[in-house]
Write a protein that holds these residues in place. Sequence first.
Motif, PDB file in Angstrom:
ATOM      1  N   ARG A   1       0.839  -1.205   0.000  1.00 11.29           N
ATOM      2  CA  ARG A   1       0.000   0.000   0.000  1.00 11.29           C
ATOM      3  C   ARG A   1       0.863   1.239   0.000  1.00 11.29           C
ATOM      4  O   ARG A   1       0.565   2.222  -0.685  1.00 11.29           O
ATOM      5  N   VAL A   2       1.993   1.219   0.742  1.00 12.50           N
ATOM      6  CA  VAL A   2       2.900   2.363   0.800  1.00 12.50           C
ATOM      7  C   VAL A   2       3.523   2.608  -0.554  1.00 12.50           C
ATOM      8  O   VAL A   2       3.582   3.741  -1.046  1.00 12.50           O
TER       9      VAL A   2
ATOM     10  N   TYR B   1       1.167  13.648  11.927  1.00 14.32           N
ATOM     11  CA  TYR B   1      -0.237  13.259  12.111  1.00 14.32           C
ATOM     12  C   TYR B   1      -1.092  14.432  12.589  1.00 14.32           C
ATOM     13  O   TYR B   1      -2.293  14.477  12.296  1.00 14.32           O
TER      14      TYR B   1
ATOM     15  N   TRP C   1      -7.479   5.217   8.693  1.00 10.07           N
ATOM     16  CA  TRP C   1      -6.046   4.948   8.933  1.00 10.07           C
ATOM     17  C   TRP C   1      -5.807   3.454   9.124  1.00 10.07           C
ATOM     18  O   TRP C   1      -6.632   2.758   9.693  1.00 10.07           O
ATOM     19  N   SER C   2      -4.649   3.032   8.678  1.00  8.35           N
ATOM     20  CA  SER C   2      -4.221   1.651   8.883  1.00  8.35           C
ATOM     21  C   SER C   2      -3.298   1.634  10.103  1.00  8.35           C
ATOM     22  O   SER C   2      -2.152   2.135  10.032  1.00  8.35           O
TER      23      SER C   2
ATOM     24  N   ILE D   1       0.388   0.274   9.683  1.00  3.64           N
ATOM     25  CA  ILE D   1       1.314   1.121   8.908  1.00  3.64           C
ATOM     26  C   ILE D   1       1.668   2.368   9.711  1.00  3.64           C
ATOM     27  O   ILE D   1       2.814   2.844   9.678  1.00  3.64           O
ATOM     28  N   VAL D   2       0.685   2.908  10.472  1.00  7.26           N
ATOM     29  CA  VAL D   2       0.982   4.074  11.316  1.00  7.26           C
ATOM     30  C   VAL D   2       2.082   3.728  12.326  1.00  7.26           C
ATOM     31  O   VAL D   2       3.039   4.485  12.528  1.00  7.26           O
TER      32      VAL D   2
ATOM     33  N   SER E   1       5.419   3.524  10.669  1.00  5.31           N
ATOM     34  CA  SER E   1       5.993   4.845  10.349  1.00  5.31           C
ATOM     35  C   SER E   1       6.655   5.468  11.569  1.00  5.31           C
ATOM     36  O   SER E   1       7.724   6.094  11.481  1.00  5.31           O
TER      37      SER E   1
ATOM     38  N   THR F   1       5.695   6.467   4.639  1.00  8.77           N
ATOM     39  CA  THR F   1       5.032   5.303   5.234  1.00  8.77           C
ATOM     40  C   THR F   1       3.703   5.719   5.841  1.00  8.77           C
ATOM     41  O   THR F   1       2.666   5.023   5.692  1.00  8.77           O
ATOM     42  N   GLY F   2       3.695   6.878   6.512  1.00  7.51           N
ATOM     43  CA  GLY F   2       2.442   7.372   7.094  1.00  7.51           C
ATOM     44  C   GLY F   2       1.403   7.704   6.033  1.00  7.51           C
ATOM     45  O   GLY F   2       0.197   7.491   6.238  1.00  7.51           O
TER      46      GLY F   2
ATOM     47  N   ALA G   1      -0.675   4.856   4.977  1.00 12.31           N
ATOM     48  CA  ALA G   1      -1.678   4.358   5.933  1.00 12.31           C
ATOM     49  C   ALA G   1      -3.060   4.993   5.716  1.00 12.31           C
ATOM     50  O   ALA G   1      -3.992   4.724   6.466  1.00 12.31           O
TER      51      ALA G   1
END
Length: 800
Positions: A3-4, A128, A142-143, A146-147, A150, A191-192, A195
Amino acid sequence: MYRVLTCLTFEHDWRLVVLGGVICTLASAVTISLFHRARAAKGRSRDIWIALDAGVGGCGIWATHFIAMLAYDPGIGAGYSIPITVLSLLIAVAILAVGLAVACLDERWSTVAAGGAIVGIGVAAMHYTGMSGLELPARIIWSPGIVATSVVFGSVFGAAALVVAVGGDSIGRALAAAGLMTLAIVSHHFTGMGAITLVPDPTVVFDTLTISPLVLSFMTAVAAFAILSVALIATILDRRAKSEIHKQKMVLDTALENMSQGLCMFDADGRIVLFNERYGEMMGRSRMPLHGRLLIDVLQDLRSIGEWEGDPDEFCTGLIAEAKAGNAATRIVNRHGRSIRVVDQPMKGGGWVATFEDITEWQQAQDQISHMARHDALTNLPNRTLFREQLEKALRLARRADQLAVLCLDLDHFKEINDTLGHPIGDALLREVARRLGECVTEHDTVARLGGDEFAIVQFCSNCEPSVVSALASQVVERVAAPYEIGGHQLVIGVSIGISLAPEDGKGPDELLQKADLALYRAKADGRGTYRFFETGMDARAQARRVLERDLRLALQRDEFEVYYQPIRDLEDDRIVAFEALARWNHSLRGLIAPNNFIPVAEETGLIVPLGEIVLRKACADAAGWPDDVAVAVNLSPVQFKNPNLVTSVKAALQASALSSDRLELEITESVLLQNSEATLAVLHELRGFGVRISLDDFGTGYSSLSYLRSFPFDKIKIDRSFVTDLATRDESMAIVRAVTGLGKSLGIVTTAEGVETDAQFDLLRQEGCTQAQGYLFSPPRPAADVAKMLRPAPERSVA
């Protein structure tokens, strides 16, 4: 992770991504550089550097975020809430400041890593928070996995960046740390962003205080570039300045630690600001804490352990007062047997710099130089300078009942020993004499060597009899006269002593020394090996001698000397065969002065050398005008034989006058051969080598006449007048004359009798076979103008 990658590949504008990366890299480089400055600083200065680093780094991270957000294309219109956007910036700066402060707490890598992790958390918090300010017609899902990933990326790479940074301040490590910090920010951001899942929702209402992403990103980029560029330039300049200061500090530290002197700097309150190790070593303070301490506290600690004497308060107050007054000061202190010279130099604005120099060896050398300047190098006795000082001191201390005597000593016959056996033997003899003199005196007396073979004694006697001086003089004469065993030689010398007394003979050093010298001259004239006290008449005789010496020098300059000639007759042919040249002084005021009055003075003063050359030149010049069968005889003094130019002078006189060398006779006495027989014989052989005849004068009066005849083939021997005078009345004189003339016949040597005054003496000499005669019977000495008259065939005989 897929996804990233999809988000980064399909939902971002790579041109803006690269711009964000550049800003991120620039921000990271500035952050790491300022982090180095913060760790190098202390106290309040460190807090300022941390705040500056947090502000610049937070702005850089914040700008990177919004430029990257501009690169993100969600497919629908979006804006940003101004209050939340500003809040995200403040959060970034605050958390970054906390992380940097933690990393600067100590040197442990774990602490630094913890601070780096906090910096990574700050990046996440800013990201964030900023994302929460994103306003668009959709809901954000949000995932969590993945958060979390990050946040881990930001913290791990942030910790690694600061750990690498503290490993050194080199450019390579700085670039590596900046790269890791960039990786921490970029990896976290993208990476964030991976998410996020957007679900369109038209019901979402926008905040009125919004700004479009395009405007925000452009303004952010411009501001970020400006801030970061200025910060980077300032950092580079500061780094260079710090590097130059560090180099200068290293040079200063190296110079301070390699100084041979100790150095310590004090502020206006007497507090130690700077010092080197040499200072601690020299002053015995190496093991004490010194930096930042007051000098008075250091001295009080030293006093408590018995290493400082005096009042610390008074001492420090005096130093501070002198520094405030701008006065430099120098003092000498002793530490552990060493002499330390301390120089306090005041500084502008208060305080002073003290330098400490170990002058122990220098002081010892100065003492040695002072000792050498006031003592004789050979005997280590006081020299003339120190002797005079001691004499002045004794005169000041003397009271009426005290007796003070000055004894001037001169060794008898020392010069003959020094010339014949050499200076090493002479020096050893002088040292032994000095030792014996030291044994003769008491601790209150002073023995000195004035120079050559001259010594002196100051005898100080409190409430004692005058005979004590005579006793000392007698003891000195006896001790010095005792035989010496030096270098395999048994030596015997004597000493003559002149004595003056204070205050009878004088009250000052010069007067006492002068009168002791006069008494010494009298002792030598009375036969040597004795002592004499000063008497009033001695001064008058010495004055007369000084006048005679002065007039003698002037006479040489004025050419007042004449040459008279006395004929020498051949007894067999009854004719003149030679003339003896005799010096006569025609004084401008006193008329003719007898030779026995001025010749001894000329020999003592060395003036006999120029006088002898005058007689030699005039005699040769006069003789050149006489008949070829008439010679001239010239006397040579023992002093002239010490002149290395004697042979040269004889040759010059012969060449100037064109006189044949075989018409010149040089008469010497046995004393000439005594002074240095080998050298003298060498000179005589050289003179004989170019034709000059040599005559031995006063034959029979010495102790070794026969040995001289064997060692050198004299052309003539002259019978002393003392034997000729008693020739007709004493059988002993007749026997001596008969022996000498017989010796002359057997050796083929001409014999000449001196002092012939009567016909009876003349007849007896002719009967005994004497070759020649001279005396008043034939003629007294006459000027050169009368020589022609004396050469007439029938010379007039006159009886003295």
